[in-house]
Motif scaffolding. Sequence first.
Motif, PDB file in Angstrom:
ATOM      1  N   PRO A 195       1.312   7.196 -24.087  1.00 42.83           N
ATOM      2  CA  PRO A 195       2.271   7.705 -25.072  1.00 42.83           C
ATOM      3  C   PRO A 195       2.863   9.063 -24.693  1.00 42.83           C
ATOM      4  CG  PRO A 195       0.460   6.666 -26.192  1.00 42.83           C
ATOM      5  CD  PRO A 195       0.095   6.692 -24.724  1.00 42.83           C
ATOM      6  N   ALA A 196       2.094   9.939 -24.057  1.00 40.71           N
ATOM      7  CA  ALA A 196       2.633  11.247 -23.668  1.00 40.71           C
ATOM      8  C   ALA A 196       3.758  11.099 -22.640  1.00 40.71           C
ATOM      9  CB  ALA A 196       1.524  12.134 -23.109  1.00 40.71           C
ATOM     10  N   GLY A 197       3.801   9.971 -21.949  1.00 41.88           N
ATOM     11  CA  GLY A 197       4.926   9.685 -21.062  1.00 41.88           C
ATOM     12  C   GLY A 197       4.785  10.200 -19.648  1.00 41.88           C
ATOM     13  N   PHE A 198       3.622  10.685 -19.281  1.00 38.77           N
ATOM     14  CA  PHE A 198       3.448  11.150 -17.903  1.00 38.77           C
ATOM     15  C   PHE A 198       1.986  11.058 -17.487  1.00 38.77           C
ATOM     16  CE2 PHE A 198       1.416  15.191 -18.923  1.00 38.77           C
ATOM     17  CZ  PHE A 198       1.848  15.417 -20.227  1.00 38.77           C
ATOM     18  N   VAL A 199       1.774  11.099 -16.175  1.00 39.18           N
ATOM     19  CA  VAL A 199       0.424  11.178 -15.619  1.00 39.18           C
ATOM     20  C   VAL A 199       0.100  12.673 -15.478  1.00 39.18           C
ATOM     21  CG1 VAL A 199      -0.923  10.751 -13.531  1.00 39.18           C
ATOM     22  CG2 VAL A 199       0.577   8.961 -14.438  1.00 39.18           C
ATOM     23  N   ALA A 200      -1.056  13.067 -15.980  1.00 39.90           N
ATOM     24  CA  ALA A 200      -1.368  14.504 -16.060  1.00 39.90           C
ATOM     25  C   ALA A 200      -1.828  15.087 -14.725  1.00 39.90           C
ATOM     26  CB  ALA A 200      -2.459  14.714 -17.105  1.00 39.90           C
ATOM     27  N   ASP A 201      -1.801  16.419 -14.658  1.00 40.26           N
ATOM     28  CA  ASP A 201      -2.422  17.154 -13.546  1.00 40.26           C
ATOM     29  C   ASP A 201      -3.831  17.553 -13.961  1.00 40.26           C
ATOM     30  OD1 ASP A 201      -0.155  17.143 -11.952  1.00 40.26           O
ATOM     31  OD2 ASP A 201       0.653  18.887 -13.006  1.00 40.26           O
ATOM     32  N   ALA A 202      -4.673  17.832 -12.970  1.00 41.55           N
ATOM     33  CA  ALA A 202      -6.056  18.241 -13.271  1.00 41.55           C
ATOM     34  C   ALA A 202      -6.070  19.441 -14.215  1.00 41.55           C
ATOM     35  CB  ALA A 202      -6.792  18.557 -11.977  1.00 41.55           C
ATOM     36  N   ALA A 203      -5.090  20.330 -14.067  1.00 37.41           N
ATOM     37  CA  ALA A 203      -5.065  21.538 -14.900  1.00 37.41           C
ATOM     38  C   ALA A 203      -4.903  21.211 -16.378  1.00 37.41           C
ATOM     39  CB  ALA A 203      -3.927  22.449 -14.445  1.00 37.41           C
ATOM     40  N   LEU A 214       1.697   2.434 -14.399  1.00 39.75           N
ATOM     41  CA  LEU A 214       2.404   2.857 -15.615  1.00 39.75           C
ATOM     42  C   LEU A 214       2.978   1.668 -16.389  1.00 39.75           C
ATOM     43  CD1 LEU A 214       4.105   6.101 -14.269  1.00 39.75           C
ATOM     44  CD2 LEU A 214       2.234   5.929 -15.934  1.00 39.75           C
ATOM     45  N   GLU A 215       3.385   0.619 -15.653  1.00 39.30           N
ATOM     46  CA  GLU A 215       3.908  -0.576 -16.336  1.00 39.30           C
ATOM     47  C   GLU A 215       2.797  -1.296 -17.103  1.00 39.30           C
ATOM     48  OE1 GLU A 215       5.733  -2.883 -13.251  1.00 39.30           O
ATOM     49  OE2 GLU A 215       7.325  -1.382 -13.022  1.00 39.30           O
ATOM     50  N   ASN A 216       1.581  -1.193 -16.600  1.00 44.16           N
ATOM     51  CA  ASN A 216       0.478  -1.936 -17.212  1.00 44.16           C
ATOM     52  C   ASN A 216      -0.408  -1.096 -18.128  1.00 44.16           C
ATOM     53  OD1 ASN A 216       0.421  -4.804 -15.986  1.00 44.16           O
ATOM     54  ND2 ASN A 216       0.953  -3.441 -14.292  1.00 44.16           N
ATOM     55  N   ASN A 217      -0.166   0.200 -18.177  1.00 44.89           N
ATOM     56  CA  ASN A 217      -0.972   1.092 -19.009  1.00 44.89           C
ATOM     57  C   ASN A 217      -0.035   2.073 -19.712  1.00 44.89           C
ATOM     58  OD1 ASN A 217      -3.951   0.574 -17.972  1.00 44.89           O
ATOM     59  ND2 ASN A 217      -2.608   0.627 -16.195  1.00 44.89           N
ATOM     60  N   ARG A 249       0.841  -1.214   0.000  1.00 47.79           N
ATOM     61  CA  ARG A 249       0.000   0.000   0.000  1.00 47.79           C
ATOM     62  C   ARG A 249       0.870   1.256   0.000  1.00 47.79           C
ATOM     63  NH1 ARG A 249      -4.914  -0.750   4.200  1.00 47.79           N
ATOM     64  NH2 ARG A 249      -6.333  -1.848   2.817  1.00 47.79           N
ATOM     65  N   ASP A 250       1.449   1.562  -1.134  1.00 44.90           N
ATOM     66  CA  ASP A 250       2.377   2.679  -1.240  1.00 44.90           C
ATOM     67  C   ASP A 250       2.101   3.397  -2.569  1.00 44.90           C
ATOM     68  OD1 ASP A 250       5.219   3.847  -0.435  1.00 44.90           O
ATOM     69  OD2 ASP A 250       5.274   3.407  -2.589  1.00 44.90           O
ATOM     70  N   ARG A 251       2.072   4.747  -2.535  1.00 44.97           N
ATOM     71  CA  ARG A 251       1.688   5.514  -3.729  1.00 44.97           C
ATOM     72  C   ARG A 251       2.615   5.229  -4.910  1.00 44.97           C
ATOM     73  NH1 ARG A 251       2.265  10.275  -6.461  1.00 44.97           N
ATOM     74  NH2 ARG A 251       0.310  11.329  -7.031  1.00 44.97           N
ATOM     75  N   ASP A 252       3.952   5.220  -4.649  1.00 43.79           N
ATOM     76  CA  ASP A 252       4.903   5.012  -5.750  1.00 43.79           C
ATOM     77  C   ASP A 252       4.783   3.610  -6.339  1.00 43.79           C
ATOM     78  OD1 ASP A 252       5.752   7.540  -5.421  1.00 43.79           O
ATOM     79  OD2 ASP A 252       7.541   7.041  -4.243  1.00 43.79           O
ATOM     80  N   VAL A 253       4.585   2.632  -5.448  1.00 45.40           N
ATOM     81  CA  VAL A 253       4.437   1.248  -5.924  1.00 45.40           C
ATOM     82  C   VAL A 253       3.197   1.155  -6.811  1.00 45.40           C
ATOM     83  CG1 VAL A 253       3.975  -1.136  -5.208  1.00 45.40           C
ATOM     84  CG2 VAL A 253       5.634   0.248  -3.930  1.00 45.40           C
ATOM     85  N   ALA A 254       2.096   1.754  -6.350  1.00 49.07           N
ATOM     86  CA  ALA A 254       0.846   1.704  -7.123  1.00 49.07           C
ATOM     87  C   ALA A 254       1.012   2.430  -8.457  1.00 49.07           C
ATOM     88  CB  ALA A 254      -0.287   2.323  -6.309  1.00 49.07           C
ATOM     89  N   MET A 255       1.643   3.598  -8.421  1.00 48.40           N
ATOM     90  CA  MET A 255       1.821   4.386  -9.650  1.00 48.40           C
ATOM     91  C   MET A 255       2.700   3.633 -10.645  1.00 48.40           C
ATOM     92  SD  MET A 255       0.859   7.154 -11.021  1.00 48.40           S
ATOM     93  CE  MET A 255       0.413   8.467  -9.903  1.00 48.40           C
TER      94      MET A 255
END
Length: 264
Positions: A223-231, A217-220, A207-213
């Motif tokens: 192409p843009a190469g990052f997880v976006a911000d709400a903005a 990312l490994e499974n999805n 149960r760790d944010r980095d592990v989950a992230m």
Amino acid sequence: MDLQIRGKKALMAGGSAGMGRATAERLAEAGAELYISARREERLMNAAREMSEKYGVKVTAVVADSSKEEGRRALFEACPDPDILAITIKPPAPNGDFLKLQPEDWRDSIETALIGPIEIMRHYIPGMKEKGWGRIVNIATFSAKNPMLWRLMSGPARSALINYTASVSREIAQYGVNINNILPGMFATEGADELVEVYADAFGLERDRDVAMNHFLENNKIPAGFVADAADMAPMAALLCSPLSRFIVGQNIVIDGGQHHSLF
Ligand SMILES: NC(=O)c1ccc[n+]([C@@H]2O[C@H](COP(=O)([O-])OP(=O)(O)OC[C@H]3O[C@@H](n4cnc5c(N)ncnc54)[C@H](OP(=O)(O)O)[C@@H]3O)[C@@H](O)[C@H]2O)c1
């Protein structure tokens, strides 16, 4: 670009955090009189105060759960006649084994992600039609058109929502009232953070944010190469709330860094 919404009344249902807050920020920045709602009072009040101070517009906060009739009534009383309506909820929790999903899980998903938005739209559409202008934007999910086994509590109800809006939007466009939907992919929001533990449990991870992230990312592949911000999605939402979008009707706009691989 001037969004031409100065002085218009904008209701952001689900506006205290994440993509709802980011959308509310752009509407307030453009000079709209804002109404924002959420279930949790403290964060909502802070958001309303911060946006009012920052943009110099009136921001009314309404504590209301959009998935409950009582909450929707509070919303309708506080904001009887918005010109602009945007609706979101928090991301539903990832499910584990699909065979373990019970009827009450489905009822909750449908109440929250389908009936809530439909009932809010149904309440406000007649007033918008009468005025001859209105904009409605649902912030839903890209799993509405990109089915995922672990998003069964989110995707199916939103597929029904975009089916509903596909028909209704084409009926009401003649009155100057447009409905469009934004289908976001992965965004680093407060709501996503709150799901780290459930996501970890669904996939048997620490149960760790980095592990989950990293697992995500490994499974999805994004192409843009990052997880976006709400903005990153708010300018599109704000455009769909503006008179500038008068020829955009019944569309589902995927904002996911290219993750969903399709022509449309
Ligand atoms: N974040 C992602 O990666 C992601 C991915 C795909 C799709 N989405 C979709 O994008 C939308 C927004 O997600 P987000 O990550 O921005 O969520 P978020 O950070 O949790 O923000 C959701 C906002 O809506 C409010 N809200 C939630 N449920 C509500 C309800 N029943 N009634 C009234 N207000 C409610 C929340 O405040 P309270 O909690 O205090 O009510 C908050 O202000 C959701 O539809 C989600 O499914 C998100």
